[in-house]
Design an enzyme around this catalytic site. Structure first.
Site, mmCIF file in Angstrom:
data_model
loop_
_atom_site.group_PDB
_atom_site.id
_atom_site.type_symbol
_atom_site.label_atom_id
_atom_site.label_comp_id
_atom_site.label_asym_id
_atom_site.label_seq_id
_atom_site.Cartn_x
_atom_site.Cartn_y
_atom_site.Cartn_z
ATOM 1 N N LYS A 76 20.440 -19.018 17.234
ATOM 2 C CA LYS A 76 21.520 -18.460 18.060
ATOM 3 C C LYS A 76 22.233 -17.302 17.370
ATOM 4 O O LYS A 76 22.641 -16.339 18.016
ATOM 5 C CB LYS A 76 22.522 -19.550 18.425
ATOM 6 N N ILE A 107 19.082 -29.652 26.314
ATOM 7 C CA ILE A 107 19.452 -29.371 27.710
ATOM 8 C C ILE A 107 18.775 -28.073 28.139
ATOM 9 O O ILE A 107 18.954 -27.045 27.486
ATOM 10 C CB ILE A 107 20.979 -29.233 27.860
ATOM 11 N N GLU A 161 27.858 -30.010 8.330
ATOM 12 C CA GLU A 161 27.388 -29.474 7.059
ATOM 13 C C GLU A 161 28.436 -29.699 5.965
ATOM 14 O O GLU A 161 29.600 -30.006 6.251
ATOM 15 C CB GLU A 161 27.120 -27.970 7.193
ATOM 16 N N LYS A 176 26.587 -19.460 20.996
ATOM 17 C CA LYS A 176 25.868 -20.032 22.132
ATOM 18 C C LYS A 176 26.444 -19.521 23.455
ATOM 19 O O LYS A 176 25.698 -19.191 24.383
ATOM 20 C CB LYS A 176 25.948 -21.553 22.071
#
Length: 410
Positions: A76, A107, A161, A176
């Site tokens: 992305k 999705i 993370e 996104k």
């Protein structure tokens, strides 16, 4: 296979040859340089899963496209920064640049927007696009835990993370969202134009207040078509408990699309993880194997319109405001006056007395700050922020005001 053709993994490039990947890749050619793999005449499709907007990922994708190879990516950040140029290169070479795995994991929102809704004019696309943030907010609500505690648990479980900044400060969602907006509205990608707020400031007090008011707090990415341009924003949002988006918990993602012919569509499912990513990547590979080549963003890159940014400060809606107000004469009157001066009508005012600590004096001083919650009727971002700036200067509050937008999604 459903694609009608055999698909074989013939070569691999990775940093560590000895790592156990759960599959046998001993029959695959090994490349230490991903750019060399991208140019190899032995492959038809280059799958990029390295991540990052620059460096090896960008160089390898550009090399593959220039060599006439189809590309499938989950990156992305790369597309948010260089998507239009890469799409133009893919078109010039007559190959695909597919990226279903780059937004909302498993999705199929890219295919839905780009292909299934090609005959619709999309007015708004919004959703929960980051599983880490949704997990943290869900745990805070269900168990009354602090943000810090939930973040640490998310890191322990591998949902966040070691450096969680990209997720919890909203930048992952912003990347996104910029991709979804480009497909939905046909505008050039402009990730820098996304207004971004993360969830660091959300407290258990906000979670509890939202629950009492009939809302849940979600980190949403919202892209809208307006009369003055396109609005892209990422921020914590109070949504009615009755709305489908409010019922999405844990690491699950959900995306809603509002369009002229279909009305509202809501898709939900796993937003991250190996299986969800693999599902999306295989879908893109199968399309290529079938010979289904569509424009990267649903139209030629040259046809993407210049991005016209709508002013975020003109956004209209209701707001939740939490203030820590010094309990002294004139404080409430001053706050109400500042709101009125900015044309803001208040739907409700709730004063929440702090529970005394065990070591607190029996009779606290009158000056001790107390939580006050204001719920406004629809107003603009500019009016709210101007009023809060003035309230802060007046000296009646002990800490920075908390402001959360309220969206009345049905």
């Amino acid at each position: 296979m459903r694609s009608g053709r055999m698909i074989a993994v013939t070569a691999v490039a990775a940093r560590d040859r000895s790592r156990d990947r759960g599959v046998d890749v001993s029959d695959c050619a090994w490349f230490d340089d991903p750019v060399a793999l991208a140019r190899s005449p032995e492959i038809d499709v280059f799958v990029e899963l390295m991540g990052g907007a620059e460096g090896a990922a960008r160089e390898a994708v550009e090399a593959a496209l220039a060599a006439g190879k189809h590309v499938v990516t989950a990156n992305k950040a790369l597309l948010a920064r260089h998507g239009a140029a890469l799409a133009a290169l893919a078109e010039a070479q007559g190959v695909s640049l597919n990226f279903e795995a780059a937004a909302a994991g498993g999705i199929p929102i890219i295919k839905t927007l780009r292909e299934s809704l090609a005959g619709n004019r999309v007015a708004r696309v919004y959703g929960i696009l980051n599983g880490t943030c949704n997990y943290i907010l869900t745990r805070m609500e269900r168990e009354g835990l602090s943000f810090e505690t939930c973040l640490a648990e998310a890191q322990r479980l591998g949902y966040a993370e070691a450096d969680p900044t990209f997720d919890i400060d909203g930048f992952d969602t912003a990347h996104k969202l910029s991709l979804l907006a480009a497909i939905a509205f046909g505008n050039r990608i402009d990730a820098d134009a996304v207004y971004v707020e993360g969830i660091r400031s959300i407290t258990t007090a906000d979670i509890e207040a939202a629950d009492e008011l009939g809302y849940r707090i979600k980190l949403l990415g919202v892209a809208s078509r307006t009369d003055t341009g396109f609005e892209q924003r990422v921020h914590p949002t109070m949504v009615p408990k009755s709305s489908p988006i409010a019922r999405v918990d844990g690491v699950t993602n959900a995306v809603a699309v509002e369009a002229d012919f279909v009305g509202r569509l809501v898709l939900s499912g796993p937003g991250a993880g190996g299986d969800a990513t693999a599902s999306a990547v295989m879908s893109d590979i199968a399309d290529i194997a079938r010979g289904d080549i569509v424009g990267t963003f649903g139209r030629p890159a040259s046809a993407l319109e210049p991005y016209r940014q709508a002013a975020m400060r003109a956004h209209e809606g209701g707001y939740y405001i939490r203030l820590s107000v010094y309990d002294r004469p004139g404080a409430f009157a001053s706050i109400a006056q500042r709101m009125a001066e900015n044309g803001i009508s208040l739907e409700s005012i709730v004063q929440r007395r702090r529970a005394p600590r065990a070591d607190a004096p029996e009779h606290p001083t009158p000056m001790a700050p107390q939580p006050v919650i204001l719920i406004t009727y629809d107003t603009t971002e500019a009016q709210i922020k101007d009023a809060l700036d003035r309230i802060s200067v007046d000296g009646h509050i002990a800490e920075r005001p908390q402001m959360i937008r309220i969206e009345q999604f049905a």
